[in-house]
Design a protein around this motif. Structure first.
Motif, PDB file in Angstrom:
ATOM      1  N   ILE A 155      -7.654  -0.492  -5.423  1.00  0.00           N
ATOM      2  CA  ILE A 155      -8.525  -0.444  -4.241  1.00  0.00           C
ATOM      3  C   ILE A 155      -8.508   0.967  -3.649  1.00  0.00           C
ATOM      4  O   ILE A 155      -9.565   1.544  -3.361  1.00  0.00           O
ATOM      5  N   LEU A 156      -7.334   1.530  -3.521  1.00  0.00           N
ATOM      6  CA  LEU A 156      -7.238   2.891  -2.988  1.00  0.00           C
ATOM      7  C   LEU A 156      -7.849   3.905  -3.945  1.00  0.00           C
ATOM      8  O   LEU A 156      -8.424   4.908  -3.504  1.00  0.00           O
ATOM      9  N   SER A 214     -14.158  -8.654  -4.316  1.00  0.00           N
ATOM     10  CA  SER A 214     -14.631  -7.325  -3.928  1.00  0.00           C
ATOM     11  C   SER A 214     -16.144  -7.344  -3.730  1.00  0.00           C
ATOM     12  O   SER A 214     -16.660  -6.721  -2.798  1.00  0.00           O
ATOM     13  N   GLN A 246      -5.433  -9.027  -2.699  1.00  0.00           N
ATOM     14  CA  GLN A 246      -4.827  -8.271  -3.791  1.00  0.00           C
ATOM     15  C   GLN A 246      -3.316  -8.536  -3.854  1.00  0.00           C
ATOM     16  O   GLN A 246      -2.766  -8.784  -4.924  1.00  0.00           O
ATOM     17  N   PHE A 282      -7.260  -6.413   0.779  1.00  0.00           N
ATOM     18  CA  PHE A 282      -5.879  -5.979   0.569  1.00  0.00           C
ATOM     19  C   PHE A 282      -4.914  -7.174   0.560  1.00  0.00           C
ATOM     20  O   PHE A 282      -3.998  -7.230  -0.257  1.00  0.00           O
ATOM     21  N   ILE A 314       0.848  -1.193   0.000  1.00  0.00           N
ATOM     22  CA  ILE A 314       0.000   0.000   0.000  1.00  0.00           C
ATOM     23  C   ILE A 314       0.885   1.245   0.000  1.00  0.00           C
ATOM     24  O   ILE A 314       1.791   1.383   0.795  1.00  0.00           O
ATOM     25  N   ASP A 344      -2.988   2.294  -7.183  1.00  0.00           N
ATOM     26  CA  ASP A 344      -3.549   1.101  -6.564  1.00  0.00           C
ATOM     27  C   ASP A 344      -5.054   1.156  -6.757  1.00  0.00           C
ATOM     28  O   ASP A 344      -5.702   2.155  -6.430  1.00  0.00           O
TER      29      ASP A 344
END
Length: 176
Positions: A56-57, A131, A160, A157, A2, A54
């Protein structure tokens, strides 16, 4: 891994939630305004630097931006919708981001540059499926911090990271 820079809007948002009374709807305005503005800066700066975001972010940051815009433009329906979703609202934006990036980016939802486009697509679909599972768990368990927030987000996370490791990053060459 991350990227802290990309996670800054999330960190700010969570910090605000610790100092406000979340039962008062108007108190949500400042966390969304600040996080949305920072998220906009993060995305623009990352695009300027040509940094792979990223996914997801990115979904989280789009959630903050839309929340910010909804407060600025007085779209109370969206604020009420986010209020009903709780933490699963973030995951809804992750799903939207996943769908978009699977179809418009060669890096897919998984966000990996690889010569193996089939692996990128396959693992992007896996991440999208999980997800949806994370969103479902979060939505069904709204109000339960462990099952609605911690388990779905941490699991996503971790998954991923595991899936990214399975994708070959360099072209495979055959030796004689």
């Amino acid at each position: 891994m991350i990227k802290i820079f990309e996670a800054t809007p999330l960190i700010i948002f969570l910090g605000y939630l610790r100092i406000i009374d979340t039962q008062i709807p108007e108190n949500w305005k400042m966390p969304f305004l600040v996080s949305g503005c920072v998220a906009t800066f993060v995305i623009i700066f990352s695009l300027y630097k040509k940094t792979l975001l990223d996914r997801i972010l990115l979904g989280f940051n789009l959630y903050f931006i839309t929340g910010c815009v909804s407060f600025i433009t007085h779209q109370r329906w969206l604020n009420r919708f986010y209020d009903q979703l709780h933490a699963s609202g973030l995951l809804l934006w992750v799903i939207i981001t996943g769908l978009a990036t699977i179809f418009i980016s060669s890096y897919g939802f998984i966000g990996v540059k690889s010569p193996d486009t089939n692996a990128v697509r396959k693992y992007s679909y896996y991440l999208l499926f999980f997800s949806v599972v994370a969103f479902s768990l979060s939505f069904v368990c709204r109000g339960d911090r462990v099952l609605s927030e911690l388990v779905p987000f941490i699991s996503l996370f971790v998954l991923q990271g595991v899936l990214k490791e399975k994708i070959p990053k360099k072209a495979i060459t055959l030796k004689d």
